[in-house]
Each structure stands twice: as structure tokens, then as C-alpha cells.
Design a protein around this motif. Structure first.
Motif, PDB file in Angstrom:
ATOM      1  N   ALA A  73     -58.696  39.297 -16.853  1.00  0.00           N
ATOM      2  CA  ALA A  73     -59.651  38.572 -16.011  1.00  0.00           C
ATOM      3  C   ALA A  73     -60.725  37.886 -16.845  1.00  0.00           C
ATOM      4  CB  ALA A  73     -60.299  39.534 -15.019  1.00  0.00           C
ATOM      5  N   ARG A  82     -66.017  40.913 -10.629  1.00  0.00           N
ATOM      6  CA  ARG A  82     -65.853  40.667  -9.183  1.00  0.00           C
ATOM      7  C   ARG A  82     -64.399  40.323  -8.845  1.00  0.00           C
ATOM      8  NH1 ARG A  82     -68.759  35.498  -9.617  1.00  0.00           N
ATOM      9  NH2 ARG A  82     -70.549  36.472  -8.581  1.00  0.00           N
ATOM     10  N   GLU A  83     -63.654  39.822  -9.836  1.00  0.00           N
ATOM     11  CA  GLU A  83     -62.266  39.442  -9.592  1.00  0.00           C
ATOM     12  C   GLU A  83     -61.320  40.638  -9.535  1.00  0.00           C
ATOM     13  OE1 GLU A  83     -60.821  36.482 -12.206  1.00  0.00           O
ATOM     14  OE2 GLU A  83     -62.472  35.081 -11.862  1.00  0.00           O
ATOM     15  N   ILE A  84     -61.708  41.767 -10.116  1.00  0.00           N
ATOM     16  CA  ILE A  84     -60.737  42.864 -10.251  1.00  0.00           C
ATOM     17  C   ILE A  84     -61.185  44.171  -9.607  1.00  0.00           C
ATOM     18  CG2 ILE A  84     -59.765  41.930 -12.382  1.00  0.00           C
ATOM     19  CD1 ILE A  84     -61.415  44.047 -13.896  1.00  0.00           C
ATOM     20  N   TRP A 129     -62.057  46.375  -6.566  1.00  0.00           N
ATOM     21  CA  TRP A 129     -61.932  46.509  -5.106  1.00  0.00           C
ATOM     22  C   TRP A 129     -62.762  47.709  -4.667  1.00  0.00           C
ATOM     23  CZ3 TRP A 129     -60.370  50.667  -2.196  1.00  0.00           C
ATOM     24  CH2 TRP A 129     -60.134  50.422  -0.830  1.00  0.00           C
ATOM     25  N   ASP A 165     -68.932  37.762 -13.141  1.00  0.00           N
ATOM     26  CA  ASP A 165     -67.819  36.886 -12.754  1.00  0.00           C
ATOM     27  C   ASP A 165     -66.480  37.546 -13.046  1.00  0.00           C
ATOM     28  OD1 ASP A 165     -69.655  34.887 -12.042  1.00  0.00           O
ATOM     29  OD2 ASP A 165     -69.718  34.145 -14.099  1.00  0.00           O
ATOM     30  N   ILE A 166     -66.416  38.263 -14.154  1.00  0.00           N
ATOM     31  CA  ILE A 166     -65.164  38.920 -14.544  1.00  0.00           C
ATOM     32  C   ILE A 166     -64.851  40.089 -13.620  1.00  0.00           C
ATOM     33  CG2 ILE A 166     -64.054  40.270 -16.371  1.00  0.00           C
ATOM     34  CD1 ILE A 166     -65.721  38.579 -18.376  1.00  0.00           C
ATOM     35  N   TYR A 197     -63.291  33.389 -19.222  1.00  0.00           N
ATOM     36  CA  TYR A 197     -64.744  33.396 -19.424  1.00  0.00           C
ATOM     37  C   TYR A 197     -65.127  33.678 -20.879  1.00  0.00           C
ATOM     38  CZ  TYR A 197     -64.662  33.744 -14.345  1.00  0.00           C
ATOM     39  OH  TYR A 197     -64.430  33.513 -13.006  1.00  0.00           O
ATOM     40  N   ASP A 241     -70.848  42.152  -6.564  1.00  0.00           N
ATOM     41  CA  ASP A 241     -71.907  41.182  -6.279  1.00  0.00           C
ATOM     42  C   ASP A 241     -73.118  41.845  -5.628  1.00  0.00           C
ATOM     43  OD1 ASP A 241     -71.025  38.574  -7.163  1.00  0.00           O
ATOM     44  OD2 ASP A 241     -69.411  38.782  -5.713  1.00  0.00           O
TER      45      ASP A 241
END
Length: 790
Positions: A629, A564-566, A568, A561-562, A633, A577
């Protein structure tokens, strides 16, 4: 024979090899040049200069200035010259060696802007390649090993060069080495000859360096509280008090490595230690010691100390307690003190800081009747530096016994983690966090199991394996089948010696058809690969890249989860993912313009997790992005103490515990890394491993123990009076609510359900009942690593 072996050979004394003291031919000097660094050496007419490209493919630039400051490569016999662009880039940086070369140029008044250089090696240069020149006249030689910051998906790490200078007119009559250069401008710089003592006053905050000039020489040291000296009494370092308060048998650098008087007053603390092996706080040598051995009247350190301290009106002692630096004593099984030759090499030293005003005394031990000084007493150098100097805490690290000394390093992530803790320990030549102030080991543990953690794994050794024979080399050198490894895939494997004992365990990344990256715990694994390439005539290069790739692990149920946000990635690359177990992707932090990273779905916790690799220059930005990020969590910093708990629960092995060079992969519990049936090609150790697999003698098993006492590594495991196993690692498991252990067990007693006892004290007087269980204890089907849990 390689060019380095022609210059460097181990000392031989009475037919006994002493690798710690390499011997160069008379008149030959050795000067290592770090990758991406430089070196300046004064040259005389007729000197023979040899440069060696140790790992291969490393560009070299030689710049030579004559005494008038003219830069003329022809003075080295070279017919062509180039602009020294790489050298200029290095000298314009903050690289450590660059500062020394800049100082040499400034002192000589030479201008690099008008210089020309000779370019050597570079593309296609094999490992061990060498070129020699003869200087036509005197001057200053600058040797540079240029290289840019290595991108995470490139394999062009700058590597070390070695410069040898064979002097045309070597110094005559100087069999002994001169002391190395001071660490800074010294306030006191005293050479102590064997059989002498030296007393000196040191103010609070000043630094004391005790240096073994020739190697293998003991130096007794005492520090007395100056306030007590002025009162005519002795308040000196007391061994019993110091041992009791520090809990350490041998001195070493660290936050608590202090030396105390009997009234518990801290007198000095150790800042740096390049040797790592000193005395157990016996006495300085005494007249009685020599008399008992039949040498009455032998000069001794206690009498020397008494004589020097008498000038301060202090009473004499029959035997002075002392820190016996470089004196190699040890306790045997019966707690008797034995000795052997010191471990210290030429130039080894300890650096201390005075915690109050002290009167110090140092000796050069005169003992020539036992191994205390390697049977050859030599000189000791004492230097005192001002309090305003800054010296980082450091433990000398050598990757191999004959490797160059390296001070303990800070990883590129060090300052990020230092915002959360002051508790750092040395690991593999680096400082790593042990636990974190605002959390603690148990809180960090639960964060890993329930949320997410971030930890520094930068000391893992990385090597770039490239060339037409790269796959063949890896297929030969590791147990896994490299032919089945796809580009973008990672595999965990063992690396073995011919007798089946393990060199190391680690992961192999396949970056391209002929491009691999080895990530292991031990630097000698890369040296082993290079030896195999040379031995089998393979066209492959093995270059160290540890200093170009630092990495953090993000582990725990919320790690995906952490990240996937940062993270690219380009369209053709897997996203976080999409990243499968033991796969990696190349991406950037934030967007196309962010720092480049490699993200692998790997870890050492038994949880869903990832490792993020970047160049050290990008480490702060990478850490801050992950940290920011991760806050929603519950991301928590994670230290080595908590890591040891989760890896034992997950049955993950550790070098020196579950495996050594005397342990094969089956005995280490990682037999799954040896596909004897599906890998048809031969590999190092295969024949022996086939035999060990067919007829096992030992097996790694899990134990559940009764009670709450955690056994120690090495504790015996018995059935009745017979020892049938040995504890390798143990922990009180928070999530399982019991004490568990990993144990190397005799194969005859390795079945689940076998009742055993863990012996303590003498192995018989105290027994902890235990039972053999399935390993790993926690999540044996690896569902958590796969991410298949809520």
C-alpha cells in the motif's frame, strides 16, 4: 520471602555480594520453562519437585514417565490426572524447547499419546505461586507452560515457569560444575585445567567454542595461519592490526568482528558472545609479570603456549599477544590499564568461525595473585564444531544482572527488513536494521520528513497489567493520572523510583476498566511494577507479552494515506481517519478475515505517525500489506541511524542519554508528564519531584552550534573555565541546516540566548561556540504530529 528467593541467593564472598553468581542450596537444580514451552528433566526417587508460577495465571502441566514408559501422576503423589493437551500442542510445534523434549522422549522410547498429566495454577494463580511434589520413584518429568497465541486485544500471554529439583541423593564431591551440553556434536571436546594450555588444529569454516565452565576465569586464545606454521614462521592474530581494522576496543559479534594477522589476513571471526566483556588485547600472562610482583617461577600462560607450540617447531616468545577472553581490563582517564574480576558467569562462552585453516591455542589462566580469575583459577572447555553446523550471530542479553541469559533474537519482521539490508545492530536483545543498502541514512531521514517510512520497534518491552487493582497499581507507579485515561486512549508517561530518578519512560494503553498495557524501552519497568504490586498487597498481575506483540512504526506525512487503505475496523471502532493523537483502535488487515492488529497514533519521530501491533505469526502478512500500500506514496524502510536524527530534532528523549536512574523527569525534559497539580493521588517519587520542580538544579535545553562538527554524548559545556552542562545527544540536522544538540544544563544558565561553548579534547583546547535555544528544535508546536501541514 518469595519462594524463588528461598532457593536463589547471590553469592557472598568476604561479605561482598556477587549477584552474577546465584547460589542454590546444595543438591538443588534450577530449570526455567519458557512460556509456551516445555522442559524434560530426569528424576530419581525422593527428589522434591517445586514449580513456581513467576508472573501468575500461567497453566502448568506435569507429565511423569516411569522407567518402563508408564505415565502415572500418582508417582508424584497426585490424586487426579488429566489429558496433557497443552503439552501435546507444544511438542507438536516448532518451539525451540519442544525440540529438546521431543528428542528426550524419542531417546527414552516414551509415548506422549498415552500420557496423563497433573494440572497446576492457571486461573487466579498469584505471582510467585508454588506447588511441591516428592517423586516416589525414578523417571522422566516433563514440565509444560501451555498457552495460545495472544490476540492483540487479549492479555493472556503465556509466561515463564521455574522448576526446582532438590535431589534426594545429590552428587558428592562435585563442588565444581560440569560443562554445559555442547551446542552440537563436537569434533573436539577438551577440558583445560587451570595452569594448562591446549593446541588444536581447526579447518576453514569450522567453529571454535571457548567456554568458562565455573565463571570468572580468563582464557588466552591465539590462532596462527596454518600455511605459515607449515613454513616454520608465525602469522598469528595481531592486536594492533585487528584494533585498527575493526575500530573496536573490545571484541563483539557482528558483521565486522574479525581478527587479523599482521599481514591483514582474516583468521577468525566472532559469531556468538554471551559475556560481552573481554580484554583490550594485552599479552597472555608472562613469567616477567609474576617476577615483578615477587612470584618468580609462577606458572604462566606464555610459557605454556611456548611449550605446546614447540611441537610445531615454532620459535618461543617472551610474551604472547592474545585475545584474553573473559579478562576484565579497562582504560582509566589517564589511559592506564586496570583490571577487576571477570564479568563471565558459569557457562559463558565465545563462539568463533575459522576463516582459513588455523592452529589454535587456548589456556586456562593460572593467575591467583590478582582479580584476573576472581582469585580462584578454574577450568576452561574448548569445543570445535564442523563447518556444516549453523549458529546464528548473537550477543548474550540479560534483562537484569541476575536474569537468565538470552541470545540475540530476530523480530518477527526481521526477514522482511533483511530483504533491504544486511546492516543490523543489537538493540535490547534483538537485531534491528541500522540503515538500508539502497537508501542510506540521509535518504531515509528525508523520506520520514516528506513521505513515509516503516521501521521495526518490536524490541519495545510490553507488559499486560490486569486485575481489580490494576488502575491503582498504575496510578501509584507512573506519573500520569490513570483515572483520566479513557478506554481506547494512550498516554506517554514517566516511571520513577522513590528518589525521583527514572525507571523508564513509555506509553500506557487502556484496554478496559481494569486492563492496561505498558510499552516501554526497559524490561526492568515490568519487574518494578510487579515489585510494587507485591509490596503494596495489590490484586494485580503483571505479565510480559513482548514475545506475543511485535510492532512496526509507519511514520511521515503520508502514513495516514497508507494505513487508511488497508486497516479495516468494526463500526463501533475508530477508523484510521478518525483516530486522534494518542488513541488506538483494534482492526484487521484488509477485511474481517485479515490478521488482527492494534493501530495507535503514536511515534518517536516528531511526524504524523502510527504504530501497528500484531502477533509474530502475522508479521509477514502485516508488513507486506503495508509495503504494498505504501509504494505509491514512496514508503521507505527506516533504520536506527535515521531514527536518532529525527528524534533529536523533535526533542524526544532516549534512555541512557537524556535520562537515567539519576535523572528526574524535569531534568530529562519531560516534566509535562508529571501533573503535580491535577493529579491529587500519591505516586512513587512525588514528594521528591515536588521539591525538584520547585528548586530545579538542572534542565534539558537545546543548543545551536557554530560550524559543522557534531559533539559527542558526554562532551562538556562551559562558560569560561566552569562546566555548566553536558551534551546528551547531538546531530547535524538536514532540515535545519545546522548542528543541534540536547544538553543537560545547570538551571542558572538554562535561559534561551545564553552563550556557551562545547569543550572537546580535554574540554579546554577545543571549543565550539553554541547558544541555548528552545527545545524541541523542530516543529516545537507539534503541528506535524497533529497532521496540520501540507
Amino acid at each position: 520471602m518469595g519462594i524463588i528467593q528461598q532457593f536463589e541467593r547471590p553469592m557472598v564472598r568476604g561479605g561482598v555480594l556477587i549477584p552474577g553468581l546465584p547460589v542454590l542450596p546444595p543438591g538443588v537444580e534450577r530449570h526455567p520453562v519458557p512460556g509456551g514451552g516445555s522442559r524434560a528433566v530426569a528424576i530419581e526417587a525422593g527428589d522434591v519437585i517445586t514449580v513456581v508460577d513467576r508472573a501468575g495465571l500461567q497453566l502448568c502441566e506435569l507429565v511423569f514417565f516411569d522407567p518402563e514408559g508408564r505415565s502415572d501422576p500418582a508417582r508424584l503423589g497426585a490424586g487426579s490426572s488429566d489429558e496433557p493437551t497443552g503439552t501435546r500442542n507444544i511438542l507438536g510445534s516448532d518451539e525451540v524447547s519442544a525440540r529438546r523434549v521431543r528428542n528426550a522422549l524419542e531417546k527414552a522410547g516414551f509415548d506422549l499419546a498415552a500420557a496423563r498429566c497433573i494440572r497446576l495454577f492457571g486461573e487466579g494463580s498469584p505471582a510467585g505461586n508454588s506447588i511441591s511434589f516428592t517423586a516416589e520413584g525414578p523417571g522422566l518429568l516433563i514440565v509444560a507452560a501451555p498457552g495460545e497465541a495472544m490476540a492483540v486485544d487479549r492479555q493472556n500471554a503465556p509466561t515463564e515457569l521455574v522448576l526446582y529439583v532438590r535431589r534426594a541423593r545429590p552428587a558428592i564431591g562435585k563442588e565444581r560444575r560440569p560443562p554445559p551440553d555442547p551446542l552440537a556434536d563436537p569434533l573436539i571436546d577438551k577440558n583445560i585445567l587451570p595452569g594448562q594450555a591446549f593446541v588444536y588444529e581447526v579447518k576453514k569454516g569450522q567453529y571454535i567454542q571457548v567456554l568458562d565452565v565455573q565463571g570468572r576465569e580468563c582464557s588466552d586464545f591465539q590462532a596462527l595461519d596454518m600455511r605459515a606454521v607449515e613454513q616454520g614462521r608465525i602469522a598469528a592474530i595481531d592486536p594492533t592490526t585487528t584494533r585498527s581494522l575493526s575500530g573496536e576496543l573490545y571484541p563483539k559479534p557482528g558483521m565486522f568482528a574479525r581478527y587479523y594477522s599482521v599481514d591483514m589476513q582474516p583468521l577468525v571471526e566472532l559469531v556468538q558472545d554471551t559475556c560481552g566483556r573481554h580484554d583490550t588485547f594485552g599479552l597472555a600472562c608472562t613469567a616477567r609479570y609474576y617476577e615483578d610482583l615477587g612470584y618468580p617461577g609462577h606458572v604462566n600462560c606464555t610459557d605454556n603456549i611456548n611449550r605446546e607450540l614447540s611441537h610445531y617447531g615454532l620459535p618461543t616468545q617472551g610474551g604472547w599477544p592474545a585475545i584474553n577472553f573473559f579478562f576484565n581490563t579497562m582504560l582509566d582517564d589517564a589511559n592506564a590499564i586496570n583490571m577487576d574480576d571477570p564479568w563471565s558467569r558459569p557457562g559463558d562462552y565465545v563462539l568463533m568461525r575459522a576463516l582459513t585453516d588455523v592452529l589454535c591455542v587456548s589456556t586456562a589462566c593460572p593467575c591467583d595473585i590478582d582479580p584476573a580469575n576472581g582469585w580462584d583459577p578454574t577450568d576452561i572447555q574448548v569445543r570445535v564444531y564442523d563447518h556444516h553446523e549453523e549458529f546464528p550471530r548473537s550477543i548474550g542479553f540479560r534483562m537484569t544482572v541476575d536474569a537468565d541469559l538470552q541470545p540475540t533474537k530476530k523480530t518477527a519482521f526481521h526477514e522482511c527488513f533483511a530483504q533491504h539490508t544486511r546492516d543490523f545492530v543489537e538493540y535490547n536483545g534483538y537485531w534491528l536494521p541500522n540503515k538500508f543498502t539502497a537508501h542510506g541514512t540521509i535518504a531515509e531521514y528525508w523520506a520520514c520528513r516528506e513521505k513515509a517510512v516503516i521501521m521495526d520497534l518490536s524490541p519495545l518491552r510490553k507488559y499486560e497489567i490486569t486485575g481489580p487493582d490494576a488502575e491503582a497499581l498504575m496510578q501509584l507507579s507512573v506519573t500520569r493520572n490513570m483515572k483520566k485515561l479513557s478506554v481506547g486512549q494512550v498516554v506517554y508517561t514517566a516511571m520513577c523510583y522513590e528518589h525521583g530518578g527514572m525507571v523508564d519512560d513509555g506509553t500506557v494503553f487502556r484496554l478496559d476498566q481494569n486492563n492496561f498495557r505498558w510499552v516501554g524501552g526497559c524490561g526492568t519497568s515490568g519487574l518494578w511494577l510487579r515489585e510494587q504490586a507485591e509490596k503494596h498487597g495489590m490484586n494485580a498481575w503483571i505479565r510480559p507479552s513482548t514475545d506475543q506483540l511485535h510492532n512496526v512504526a509507519v511514520q511521515g506525512p503520508r502514513s495516514r494515506d497508507i494505513l487508511r487503505e488497508i486497516i479495516w475496523t468494526r463500526p463501533e471502532r475508530p477508523t484510521v481517519d478518525e483516530l486522534g493523537v494518542f488513541r488506538f483502535t483494534i482492526g484487521r488487515i484488509g477485511d474481517f478475515h485479515g490478521p488482527a492488529v492494534i493501530v495507535s497514533r503514536t511515534g518517536y519521530t516528531g511526524e504524523l505517525g502510527y504504530e501497528v501491533f500484531c502477533h509474530p505469526k502475522d508479521a509477514k502478512a502485516v508488513f507486506e500489506a503495508i509495503w504494498e500500500a505504501g509504494q505509491p506514496y514512496g514508503l521507505t524502510p527506516f533504520g536506527l541511524a535515521a531514527l536518532d536524527m529525527v528524534r533529536i530534532e523533535a526533542g524526544l528523549v532516549f534512555a541512557g542519554y537524556e535520562f537515567t536512574d539519576q535523572t528526574n523527569p524535569f531534568e530529562a525534559g519531560i516534566g509535562f508528564t508529571v501533573p503535580l497539580k491535577s493529579k491529587e493521588d500519591d505516586f512513587i517519587g512525588r514528594t521528591v519531584l515536588q521539591e525538584r520542580n520547585a528548586h530545579p538544579t538542572r534542565k534539558l535545553v537545546g543548543l545551536d552550534l557554530v560550524g559543522n562538527e557534531v559533539p559527542s554524548k558526554g562532551d562538556c559545556v562551559r562558560i569560561g573555565r566552569a562546566q555548566v552542562g553536558q551534551i546528551t545527544s547531538a546531530v547535524r540536522s538536514p532540515i535545519l541546516g545546522k548542528v543541534i544538540a540536547l544538553c543537560r544544563m545547570d538551571a542558572a544558565h538554562a535561559e534561551e540566548g545564553t552563550q556557551v561553548e562545547v569543550g572537546q579534547l580535554d574540554g579546554f583546547q577545543k571549543r565550539i561556540p553554541a547558544v541555548v535555544v528552545r527545545s524541541p528544535h523542530f516543529d516545537p508546536t507539534k503541528e506535524r504530529v497533529k497532521g496540520n501541514y501540507a
